[in-house]
Design a protein around this motif. Structure first.
Motif, PDB file in Angstrom:
ATOM      1  N   THR A 187       0.804  -1.221   0.000  1.00 35.08           N
ATOM      2  CA  THR A 187       0.000   0.000   0.000  1.00 35.08           C
ATOM      3  C   THR A 187       0.839   1.273   0.000  1.00 35.08           C
ATOM      4  O   THR A 187       0.361   2.318  -0.443  1.00 35.08           O
ATOM      5  N   GLN A 188       2.074   1.210   0.516  1.00 39.34           N
ATOM      6  CA  GLN A 188       2.918   2.392   0.652  1.00 39.34           C
ATOM      7  C   GLN A 188       4.264   2.155  -0.034  1.00 39.34           C
ATOM      8  O   GLN A 188       4.687   1.015  -0.244  1.00 39.34           O
ATOM      9  N   ALA A 189       4.915   3.254  -0.401  1.00 42.03           N
ATOM     10  CA  ALA A 189       6.226   3.160  -1.035  1.00 42.03           C
ATOM     11  C   ALA A 189       7.072   4.355  -0.637  1.00 42.03           C
ATOM     12  O   ALA A 189       6.551   5.361  -0.118  1.00 42.03           O
ATOM     13  N   HIS A 190       8.369   4.241  -0.883  1.00 37.98           N
ATOM     14  CA  HIS A 190       9.298   5.337  -0.597  1.00 37.98           C
ATOM     15  C   HIS A 190      10.457   5.222  -1.570  1.00 37.98           C
ATOM     16  O   HIS A 190      10.988   4.133  -1.804  1.00 37.98           O
TER      17      HIS A 190
ATOM     18  N   GLU B  41      16.915  -2.691   3.448  1.00 34.73           N
ATOM     19  CA  GLU B  41      16.164  -3.418   4.482  1.00 34.73           C
ATOM     20  C   GLU B  41      15.788  -2.475   5.626  1.00 34.73           C
ATOM     21  O   GLU B  41      14.654  -2.514   6.135  1.00 34.73           O
ATOM     22  N   ASP B  42      16.729  -1.635   6.043  1.00 34.92           N
ATOM     23  CA  ASP B  42      16.429  -0.662   7.105  1.00 34.92           C
ATOM     24  C   ASP B  42      15.319   0.287   6.672  1.00 34.92           C
ATOM     25  O   ASP B  42      14.422   0.620   7.467  1.00 34.92           O
ATOM     26  N   LEU B  43      15.372   0.722   5.411  1.00 35.25           N
ATOM     27  CA  LEU B  43      14.338   1.611   4.897  1.00 35.25           C
ATOM     28  C   LEU B  43      12.986   0.893   4.887  1.00 35.25           C
ATOM     29  O   LEU B  43      11.955   1.486   5.245  1.00 35.25           O
TER      30      LEU B  43
ATOM     31  N   LYS C 273       7.157   5.007   9.751  1.00 33.93           N
ATOM     32  CA  LYS C 273       8.062   6.011  10.300  1.00 33.93           C
ATOM     33  C   LYS C 273       8.724   6.898   9.252  1.00 33.93           C
ATOM     34  O   LYS C 273       9.616   7.679   9.586  1.00 33.93           O
ATOM     35  N   LEU C 274       8.292   6.762   7.981  1.00 31.40           N
ATOM     36  CA  LEU C 274       8.903   7.574   6.929  1.00 31.40           C
ATOM     37  C   LEU C 274       7.968   8.708   6.545  1.00 31.40           C
ATOM     38  O   LEU C 274       6.868   8.488   6.058  1.00 31.40           O
ATOM     39  N   ARG C 275       8.441   9.932   6.745  1.00 28.63           N
ATOM     40  CA  ARG C 275       7.603  11.113   6.531  1.00 28.63           C
ATOM     41  C   ARG C 275       7.203  11.290   5.075  1.00 28.63           C
ATOM     42  O   ARG C 275       6.139  11.820   4.777  1.00 28.63           O
ATOM     43  N   HIS C 276       8.078  10.854   4.158  1.00 25.44           N
ATOM     44  CA  HIS C 276       7.835  11.097   2.743  1.00 25.44           C
ATOM     45  C   HIS C 276       7.326   9.849   2.010  1.00 25.44           C
ATOM     46  O   HIS C 276       7.444   9.758   0.783  1.00 25.44           O
TER      47      HIS C 276
END
Length: 258
Positions: A23-26, A50-52, A60-63
């Motif tokens: 559902t989400q990506a970065h 992996e950490d990302l 926890k990723l704002r963007h």
């Protein structure tokens, strides 16, 4: 972890990390921009991705942004080779790159579902254990043929590391369910099993494989007849119904008007 390549006008797209539930990506900018970079330097780059992925899965990723499969190219659009191993151990060496999961076909064709394994460097004459050590990512692919000739290979939007497959991965073997919709109508699902390490070892019998080589395990022909104007949705899912790689959704171009 789950990885995809967003279309950005380049041949290889831009690497993104995708959440476990798709559902989400970065964007992986700052770590790597293309999947081939990751395969070339797996030991250094993969732990950072992996950490990302862990941060993404925990919100926890704002963007982070909503994952849109329609924006994806194949995870690795330009593999360093593509070969499919059938149930009898025969090898078909294919040509051409991987098409996007939503790229339409120009004409009806016969399709075969394939589990595609992306490898790191693998020495010639490697055994199954060594091949499994070199296995980096898995995804779903579809080989399309007209009269026996390969016309396209399409990939699901996401490639995943084997540890993401959960109960569907045991002793180097994938167990999953192939689900298809033809013109919106659900076809009989098919339970499939595949051992990609065996396929990689088969390809490496006589020559080394380089990082970015793709080896396919044939999962069987699609038992349906496609016609101009048809649509097809194909997905590999866990026993609980979770999509592993995202779906391949395609349309066949309608017949030209008279």
């Amino acid at each position: 972890m789950k990885l995809a390549s967003y279309a950005d006008g380049s041949r290889d797209g831009h690497l993104v990390v995708v959440s476990r539930d798709l559902t989400q990506a970065h964007y992986a900018t700052g770590i790597a921009t293309r999947l081939q970079q990751v395969l070339d330097d797996w030991g250094f780059i993969a732990p950072q991705l992996e950490d990302l992925a862990v941060q993404l899965n925990h919100g926890k990723l704002r963007h982070a942004f909503a994952f849109e499969p329609a924006k994806c190219l194949a995870p690795l659009p330009r593999a360093h080779g593509w070969a499919v191993v059938d149930a009898e151990g025969g090898v078909r060496r294919e040509v051409g790159g991987f098409a996007a999961p939503h790229q339409p076909l120009r004409a009806p064709a016969a399709g075969e579902a394939v589990l595609a394994a992306l490898t790191g460097d693998l020495a010639a004459a490697s055994d199954r254990a060594s091949a499994l050590d070199a296995l980096r990512l898995l995804t779903l692919a579809l080989d399309w043929r007209i009269g026996g000739d390969l016309v396209a290979t399409q990939c699901a939007p996401v490639a995943v590391t084997p540890d993401e497959l959960g109960d569907g991965w045991a002793a180097g073997r994938l167990q999953a369910r192939l689900v298809a919709l033809h013109n919106g109508a659900k076809l009989e699902p098919r339970d499939v099993t595949a051992a990609p390490g065996d396929a990689l070892a088969r390809l490496a019998r006589l020559r080394a494989l380089r990082a970015g080589q793709a080896a396919g395990v044939a999962l069987g022909a699609l038992d349906l007849s496609l016609a101009a104007g048809d649509s097809l949705h194909l997905d590999l899912k866990t026993a609980a119904g979770q999509s592993l790689f995202g779906a391949i959704d395609l349309d066949i171009a309608p017949a030209p008007s008279a």
